[in-house]
Design a protein around this motif. Structure first.
Motif, PDB file in Angstrom:
ATOM      1  N   LYS A  91       0.806  -1.221   0.000  1.00  0.00           N
ATOM      2  CA  LYS A  91       0.000   0.000   0.000  1.00  0.00           C
ATOM      3  C   LYS A  91       0.836   1.267   0.000  1.00  0.00           C
ATOM      4  O   LYS A  91       0.286   2.362  -0.024  1.00  0.00           O
ATOM      5  N   ALA A  92       2.155   1.093   0.036  1.00  0.00           N
ATOM      6  CA  ALA A  92       3.015   2.280   0.104  1.00  0.00           C
ATOM      7  C   ALA A  92       2.805   3.165  -1.111  1.00  0.00           C
ATOM      8  O   ALA A  92       2.959   4.377  -1.045  1.00  0.00           O
ATOM      9  N   LYS A  93       2.389   2.536  -2.205  1.00  0.00           N
ATOM     10  CA  LYS A  93       2.253   3.314  -3.439  1.00  0.00           C
ATOM     11  C   LYS A  93       0.946   4.097  -3.506  1.00  0.00           C
ATOM     12  O   LYS A  93       0.712   4.858  -4.437  1.00  0.00           O
ATOM     13  N   LYS A  94       0.073   3.856  -2.500  1.00  0.00           N
ATOM     14  CA  LYS A  94      -1.235   4.521  -2.569  1.00  0.00           C
ATOM     15  C   LYS A  94      -1.078   6.043  -2.479  1.00  0.00           C
ATOM     16  O   LYS A  94      -0.373   6.556  -1.621  1.00  0.00           O
ATOM     17  N   ILE A  95      -1.780   6.709  -3.347  1.00  0.00           N
ATOM     18  CA  ILE A  95      -1.774   8.174  -3.358  1.00  0.00           C
ATOM     19  C   ILE A  95      -2.293   8.710  -2.022  1.00  0.00           C
ATOM     20  O   ILE A  95      -1.858   9.750  -1.525  1.00  0.00           O
ATOM     21  N   SER A  96      -3.237   7.963  -1.419  1.00  0.00           N
ATOM     22  CA  SER A  96      -3.847   8.435  -0.182  1.00  0.00           C
ATOM     23  C   SER A  96      -2.833   8.541   0.957  1.00  0.00           C
ATOM     24  O   SER A  96      -3.107   9.171   1.966  1.00  0.00           O
ATOM     25  N   ARG A  97      -1.662   7.920   0.770  1.00  0.00           N
ATOM     26  CA  ARG A  97      -0.639   7.942   1.808  1.00  0.00           C
ATOM     27  C   ARG A  97       0.092   9.288   1.869  1.00  0.00           C
ATOM     28  O   ARG A  97       0.773   9.594   2.833  1.00  0.00           O
TER      29      ARG A  97
END
Lengths: 349, 284
Positions: B276-282
Motif C-alpha cells: 500500500k506504500a504506493k497509494k496516493i492516499s498515503r
C-alpha cells in the motif's frame, strides 16, 4: 277438597216426618221447602252458615257439613295463588309448597304452563323438562338442540342463530341428511336477516360456486377479490411481505405471490439507487442496480449519463471516462489486473 | 502524477470560472451545484457558497480541497455531497448533523480517521469511503449506528478486523471491503439479511463464519466476490465449483465442525498481500 256448587231444588214430599235440617221444625203445607242432597230446609233456613244470608243464585259451598256462600267459603277456606295472590277457585295446583292457578304455575325460564306437562325442581326453581335439560347441558358445556331439546353430544349445527342436531336437517339441494360440516348459505345476499339462510351439504355447497378464500379457506359472502387465480376476502388479500391488505390498491405479482408496490420493488430491485424511490418511468439497469433514467450519473462527478455514454465500473459503480482517467494510476493498474483475472466481465461496459 | 503542494501563482482562469458557476447557479437558483475539477483548494475560493441554502446537491470532485469548514453543515437542504478525489485529511464533526444528507462520497481522499460521533447522520443511505487510510482503530465508536445505510463502500482501506457492530446496519444492501487487510470477518455479517452485494476481494481471509451461509448470495440479484484471499482448502475447493456450492457448504454440519476446529487451532495469518506504500492516499 274440591267443593262443587250444587243446584238447590224444591219439591213436594210427605209432610209428616219432614223437618228442617237447620231448625228442626216441621213445614207448613204449601210452604216452599228447599231440598238439597236429600236434606230439607225452610227457605229462610237455607242460608250461609257464616253470614246467614241466602245463597246468591243458589250457589253454595259445603265444608264439614256446613254450607257457605261463595264469598265466605273463599274467605274461610279457599287457597291463595302463589303467584297472583288471588283465591284459587276450581282446579288448584299444589306444588313447590304453595297453591297456584293452573295458568299461574309456569316454567321460570320459558314461562310455559307446567300444569299438565309436569315440572322439575331445579335449584329452587320450577322448570319445564326442556329448560331443565338446557340448564344441565350448559353445566356440562354442551348444547341443547333447539328442535328436540336433547343434548348434542357431537358437533352441533348452527342454523339461523340456533344450534341443532345436524340430523334434523337435510341438504336444500340434494336432500341428504346433514352432518356438522353442512354450510349455512345466505340465500338473499345483502340481506342481514338470517331467517333467509338455508343449509347445504359440503358437496352441494362446493358445487354452488360460492368462492372460497385462498387464505382462510372459508366461503366469501361479501366482496370477492380475484387474483393469482384464486378468490380472496378483501381483508385477506395481503402483501406477501408486510401482510397488509391491498384494499384495492395496486399489487404486483411475482412467483405466485402478491406484493405491495413498496415491497415488490424493495425485494425485486426496482428502486432507484440514487433516490431510493420506486422507479415510475423507464428503468436504467446496469451493475446489479437500477436507476431512474434521469438519475443515472457518474458516481464520482454526478454528471448525467445515458445509454450511449461509455462508462467504467469499479465496485459495481459507474464512473465516466473523465473521472476514471483521474483515478490513481496504481489503482487503475490493480483494477485492470483484476479484470484480467475475471475475463467474463469486460470493462468498459 | 498528483502534485501535492498548491501552486503559489493564483490560477486566475480557474478561479473566475468557479465564481462564474456560483453566480449562474444563484441566478437561476439551481439546486444542483457542479464544481468538479475546478482546481479548488479551499472553500474561500467559493464565496457565498455556505449561504446557498437552497442547494440539494454539491459536487466538488477532483479538486485539491484539504479542509471542509464546519459551516458546510449550514446547507441544511443538501442531500448529495460528493468530495471524491480531493486531499481531505480530516472532516468537521458538524457534517454528521446534516439533516437531509443521503449520499456522501469521500472516496479517493487521505482520511486517516473520522471525527468522533461521525455515525450520527440521521438520513445517510450511501457512504463511499473507498481509497482512504481508515482502519478499525480510527473509526468512531458510533460508526455502525447508521441504521439508514444501504450502501457502505470501504474498499482500499487498512481494516484488519471489522466490528461485530456491523450487524446493526440492518438495511445494508451493499458492503464493499475490497483490498483491505482483513484477517477475519465477524459472524454478525450473517445478520445483514438484505445484503446483495458483498465484496471481500483481496484480503487476508482464511475462513468464513458459517453464519455467512444465511445470506441470500446465490440469487441472480446478488454479487458475492471472494477471490484474492488465502482460503483454507475446503473453502477454496467449493469456491472453484461455484458460489452456490460454497454457500451450501457453509451451512453444512461438516463445515460447522471444521470451523470450530479452526477457531481453536487458527490457520496461520497470511502476510499483507498488497503493497500500500504506493497509494496516493498515503501522501502527507
Amino acid at each position: 277438597m274440591s267443593p262443587t256448587p250444587m243446584p238447590s231444588l224444591t219439591g213436594g214430599m210427605s209432610f209428616d216426618n219432614m223437618m228442617c235440617s237447620r231448625c228442626g221444625e216441621g213445614f207448613e203445607p204449601h210452604e216452599k221447602i228447599v231440598n238439597s242432597t236429600g236434606e230439607l230446609w225452610h227457605q229462610q233456613c237455607f242460608v250461609c252458615a257464616q253470614c246467614f244470608r241466602p245463597f246468591k243464585e243458589g250457589i253454595f259451598y259445603e265444608f264439614e257439613n256446613r254450607k257457605y256462600c261463595e264469598h265466605d267459603f273463599q274467605v274461610l277456606f279457599a287457597p291463595c295463588c302463589g303467584k297472583c295472590g288471588e283465591f284459587v277457585i276450581g282446579r288448584v295446583i299444589k306444588a313447590m309448597n304453595a297453591n297456584w292457578h293452573p295458568n299461574c304455575f309456569r316454567c321460570e325460564m320459558c314461562s310455559g304452563e307446567l300444569a299438565d306437562s309436569g315440572f322439575i325442581r331445579n335449584a329452587g326453581r320450577a322448570l319445564c323438562h326442556e329448560c331443565n335439560a338446557k340448564v344441565k347441558a350448559v353445566g356440562l358445556g354442551k348444547y341443547v338442540c333447539h328442535k328436540c331439546h336433547g343434548l348434542i353430544d357431537d358437533q352441533p349445527l348452527k342454523f339461523r342463530g340456533e344450534v341443532y342436531h345436524p340430523y334434523h336437517f337435510i341438504c336444500t339441494a340434494c336432500g341428504v341428511e346433514l352432518d356438522s360440516s353442512a354450510r349455512e348459505v345466505r340465500s338473499r345476499p345483502g340481506f342481514a336477516n338470517n331467517d333467509m339462510n338455508e343449509l347445504y351439504c359440503l358437496r352441494c355447497h362446493d358445487k354452488m360456486g360460492i368462492p372460497i378464500c385462498g387464505a382462510c379457506r372459508r366461503p366469501i359472502e361479501e366482496r370477492v377479490v380475484t387474483a393469482l387465480g384464486k378468490h380472496w376476502h378483501v381483508e385477506h388479500f395481503v402483501c406477501a411481505k408486510c401482510e397488509k391488505p391491498f384494499f384495492g390498491h395496486r399489487h404486483y405479482e411475482k412467483k405466485g405471490l402478491a406484493y405491495c408496490e413498496t415491497h415488490y420493488h424493495q425485494l425485486f430491485g426496482n428502486l432507484c439507487f440514487v433516490c431510493n424511490q420506486v422507479i415510475a418511468g423507464d428503468v436504467f439497469t446496469a451493475l446489479n442496480k437500477a436507476w431512474c433514467v434521469h438519475h443515472f450519473a457518474c458516481s464520482m462527478c454526478d454528471q448525467k449519463m445515458n445509454q450511449k455514454t461509455k462508462f467504467y465500473e469499479f465496485d459495481l459503480k459507474p464512473a465516466c471516462k473523465k473521472c476514471y482517467e483521474k483515478l490513481p494510476i496504481e489503482f487503475r493498474r490493480r483494477l485492470r489486473r483484476q479484470h484480467e483475472a475475471t475475463p467474463k466481465k469486460l470493462v468498459p461496459a | 502524477m498528483n502534485q501535492a503542494p498548491v501552486s503559489c501563482i493564483p490560477n486566475t482562469s480557474k478561479m473566475s470560472k468557479t465564481k462564474k458557476v456560483l453566480e449562474e447557479s444563484r441566478e437561476i437558483q439551481n439546486p444542483e451545484l457542479d464544481l468538479a475539477d475546478k482546481g479548488i483548494a479551499t472553500f474561500e475560493e467559493m464565496p457565498g457558497l455556505l449561504n446557498m441554502l437552497y442547494i440539494t446537491r454539491l459536487t466538488l470532485s477532483h479538486n485539491k480541497i484539504k479542509n471542509v469548514p464546519p459551516g458546510l453543515a449550514n446547507l441544511v437542504n443538501l442531500e448529495i455531497l460528493t468530495l471524491a478525489n480531493n486531499h481531505l485529511e480530516e472532516l468537521p464533526l458538524s457534517l454528521s448533523s446534516m439533516p437531509k444528507l443521503r449520499i456522501l462520497n469521500l472516496s479517493f481522499n487521505r482520511l486517516y480517521g473520522l471525527p468522533r460521533g461521525f455515525g450520527a447522520f440521521p438520513m445517510l443511505e450511501v457512504l463511499d469511503l473507498t481509497y482512504n487510510n481508515l482502519s478499525e482503530k480510527t473509526l468512531p465508536g458510533n460508526f455502525f449506528m447508521m441504521e439508514t445505510l444501504r450502501a457502505l463502500y470501504m474498499g482500499d482501506n487498512d481494516f484488519e478486523y471489522l466490528s461485530s457492530d456491523i450487524g446493526n446496519l440492518k438495511n445494508l444492501q451493499i458492503l464493499v471491503l475490497r483490498e483491505n487487510d482483513l484477517i477475519e470477518l465477524p459472524k454478525e455479517i450473517g445478520e445483514l439479511t438484505r445484503l446483495r452485494e458483498f465484496n471481500v476481494q483481496g484480503n487476508r481471509l482464511t475462513i468464513l463464519p458459517p453464519e455467512i451461509g444465511n445470506l441470500d448470495m446465490i440469487s441472480n440479484k446478488s454479487v458475492f466476490r471472494l477471490d484474492g484471499n488465502e482460503w483454507v482448502t475446503p473453502i477454496a475447493d467449493q469456491l472453484q465449483v461455484g458460489i452456490s456450492h460454497l454457500m451450501d457448504y457453509l451451512r453444512s454440519e461438516t463445515y460447522r465442525i471444521l470451523y470450530s476446529r479452526y477457531l481453536t487451532n487458527k490457520p496461520e495469518i497470511p502476510p499483507p498481500c498488497i503493497d500500500k506504500a504506493k497509494k496516493i492516499s498515503r501522501i502527507r
